[in-house]
Design an enzyme around this catalytic site. Structure first.
Site, mmCIF file in Angstrom:
data_model
loop_
_atom_site.group_PDB
_atom_site.id
_atom_site.type_symbol
_atom_site.label_atom_id
_atom_site.label_comp_id
_atom_site.label_asym_id
_atom_site.label_seq_id
_atom_site.Cartn_x
_atom_site.Cartn_y
_atom_site.Cartn_z
ATOM 1 N N LYS A 240 0.978 -1.321 -0.074
ATOM 2 C CA LYS A 240 -0.059 -0.021 -0.149
ATOM 3 C C LYS A 240 0.934 1.386 0.044
ATOM 4 C CE LYS A 240 -4.363 -1.486 1.963
ATOM 5 N NZ LYS A 240 -5.433 -1.272 2.978
ATOM 6 N N LYS B 185 -12.857 -2.846 -5.942
ATOM 7 C CA LYS B 185 -13.505 -1.494 -6.086
ATOM 8 C C LYS B 185 -12.741 -0.781 -6.614
ATOM 9 C CE LYS B 185 -13.070 -1.118 -1.000
ATOM 10 N NZ LYS B 185 -13.655 -1.461 0.203
ATOM 11 N N LYS C 137 -8.034 -9.924 -8.747
ATOM 12 C CA LYS C 137 -9.310 -10.008 -8.404
ATOM 13 C C LYS C 137 -10.264 -8.824 -8.301
ATOM 14 C CE LYS C 137 -9.208 -10.914 -3.274
ATOM 15 N NZ LYS C 137 -8.773 -10.926 -1.927
#
Ligand code: TRP
Length: 348
Positions: A117, A212, A209
């Site tokens: 991240k 969103k 995957k």
């Protein structure tokens, strides 16, 4: 150290960012709903985790309500389970501080999710993003939760939670004994990892995957999508030119086919083999029609319940308030014990 004296209790949470999609529904929510029948459950909307990367306040408020509506529409029952947003239960932050002082820098430095991240610009990541796993450990341990349903990507954070619990139990063993906690104070929580069958991939690329954050909305089915949109997205889903295989082994190296069959299987509560018994040998066009139909049948009602709830924000806020009250009933006495164990003086 044993965990057997602890009553089974489930805790899980999702971040309050953006809209939930079919992957969240099949991978997590459907399981969470099932666990309500056998366990005492707490389901959290982790708004404090959300702000580890900057969130627009207005959008954050909307996201918290929207995730709550998705939880309830999917079948989480506020009269059975505590459904609440993290920031309304101050014990999460309070325990996180104590656990910050138990966990070691070296442990956090191994966390792969932070590395992913934070990316290349690590110096510019928030301290909160680095500390994220400690707050997650506090979420779980504040309730003495024993079972934590999570995706594969959270397994390392669960291991860290167990290490922290164990170190706390060791570091404070003497104080705990003096206060009458013989078997260790914190349980070592077990991850309940979602199975590969419920791993939902992007409709545009079967190797990624469903997410969103994917730029293409066609890559995912959002829980808020209406029937027409769901059908359209399935129609447009990427496939390969071969007909469907007749056996599960034939899905190997065909990620898009595997994904669509997997989604059908999860929606129908059947195995992939069973689905292929019915559709194997046939064309994708026929299968996609059937898939759109079952998706609309299963997701349609969730979608309309979500819309109904979102039109009534006061009702959502009431659910969150009541959930937070119930959660605090469990977390507050545990936090008081933690204060006694570490030697904080309590004068009232
Ligand atoms: N980190 C989890 C995720 O991204 C969300 C989360 C926060 C969580 N606290 C938790 C999950 C406690 C389980 C238990 O999916």
């Amino acid at each position: 150290m044993t965990t057997k004296k602890f009553k089974p209790r489930v805790f899980s949470g999702m971040q309050a960012t953006g809209n939930l999609h079919l992957g969240n529904y099949l991978g997590a929510l459907k399981r969470w709903v099932e666990m309500q029948a056998t366990h005492e459950c707490l389901y959290c909307i982790v708004d404090m985790h959300a702000i580890t990367t900057w969130q627009d306040p207005k959008e954050l408020r909307e996201s918290i309500r929207s995730v709550t509506a998705a939880y309830v529409a999917a079948g989480l029952d506020p009269s059975k389970s505590a459904i609440f947003n993290q920031s309304q239960v101050p014990e999460h932050a309070e325990l996180a501080w104590v656990l910050n002082c138990v966990a070691r820098l070296g442990w956090l430095n191994r966390m792969t999710q932070f590395k992913e991240k934070a990316g290349k610009d690590r110096e510019n990541a928030s301290v909160g993003l680095y500390d994220y796993p400690i707050l997650m450990a506090a979420d779980i341990l504040a309730y003495h939760a024993t079972h934590v349903p999570v995706g594969d990507d959270q397994k390392q954070h669960l291991e860290l939670t167990r290490d922290i619990a164990q170190k706390f139990n060791n570091d404070y063993a003497e104080s705990m004994r003096a206060l009458g906690f013989e078997d260790g104070f914190f349980p070592l929580p077990e991850p309940v990892i979602e199975g590969p069958a419920t791993r939902v991939m992007s409709l545009r690329d079967g190797t990624k995957k469903m997410s969103k954050s994917d730029a293409s909305d066609l890559s995912r089915i959002n829980m808020i999508d209406d029937a027409d949109t769901i059908a359209k997205k399935i129609q447009k889903a990427k496939t390969d030119p071969e007909p469907l295989p007749t056996e599960e082994a034939g899905l190997n190296n065909r990620p898009e086919a595997d994904n669509l069959v997997g989604i059908y299987a999860a929606l129908a509560d059947a195995s992939k083999g069973k689905v292929l018994q019915e559709f194997g040998g046939g064309q994708f066009s026929t299968f996609k029609k059937a898939l759109a139909e079952i998706a609309v049948t299963k997701i349609g009602p969730v979608n309309s319940e979500m819309r109904r709830l979102l039109a009534d924000p006061e009702e959502i806020d009431r659910i969150l308030g009541e959930g937070a009250r119930r959660a605090r009933e469990i977390a507050a006495p545990i936090m008081s014990d933690v204060k006694d164990i570490v030697g904080f003086l309590r004068t009232s």
